[in-house]
Design a protein around this motif. Sequence first.
Motif: not given
Length: 281
Positions: A9-15, A36-56
Amino acid sequence: MARLSPTTDEDGRAGPVSVVGVVGGVVGGMIGGGSGVLFVPALDRFTALSRARVHGSTTISNIGVCVAGAAAYAVGGGALDLRTGAGLIVGGTVGGWIGPKLLARASETLLRVLLVAVLVVTAAKLVVDALGLPLLAGALVPPWLVTQPWFLYPTATLVGLVIGAWAGAMGLGGGLLAVPAMVLLFGTDLHVAAGTSLLMFIPNSIVGTVVHLRQGTASARWGTLLAVTSAPGTVAGAALGLALDARVLGLVFGTFATAMAVLETAGLVRRRREEMRNTSR
């Protein structure tokens, strides 16, 4: 414990993630963490990470925020409460080891609900205090008791343990809990609490990162990107936080937490509706 797959699940939009890193750094530097309250939604939206890996992954990013922020507060003349901070650092470091292990067992819905709950309580406390209302105004612990080492150090360590475990699991940097806890329990000035919170979560973030990477609940790629891009924003945010009046800073912090709570609640509702539609098919 079975290691989670880190490579699917490493795909995503780096920009967009980089832009959020800078903005989140400003927020974290200004309010003492909580990027993290900004980083978590951003990774959730712009990457394919699972929610657990988003928080990690956001736990990794907190290293950049906390190191840059604590240095900026120290150089910029911001005071640090090392008496209270000593206990918080010890407890927070231990919590940083416990939290990721708890995250690996938590459901995605539970993670979202807990985040919303903390955001709502934090916003309510800070807005009420900033407006000068009597409800919850001032510290809950008498000032004379806070000066007693036999009370302060064990209490601060316990509080740090709880907050550190939360931060280690959720990757939120802990400022959303540590800053209000220091203000509410120990009567710490808001500016001092913000700088001390950043210092507190340096070892917590490092320990949490090691555990997350070992058990596969973090992406080194996305976490490092956020850590690097957030550092300059954190320095700017710390300078802004030091310049703002404490009441204004409280309103900014409370408003920010409220907005994030609304967005996370909307996301949770949408997710539940999608699950119900999929179940009914």
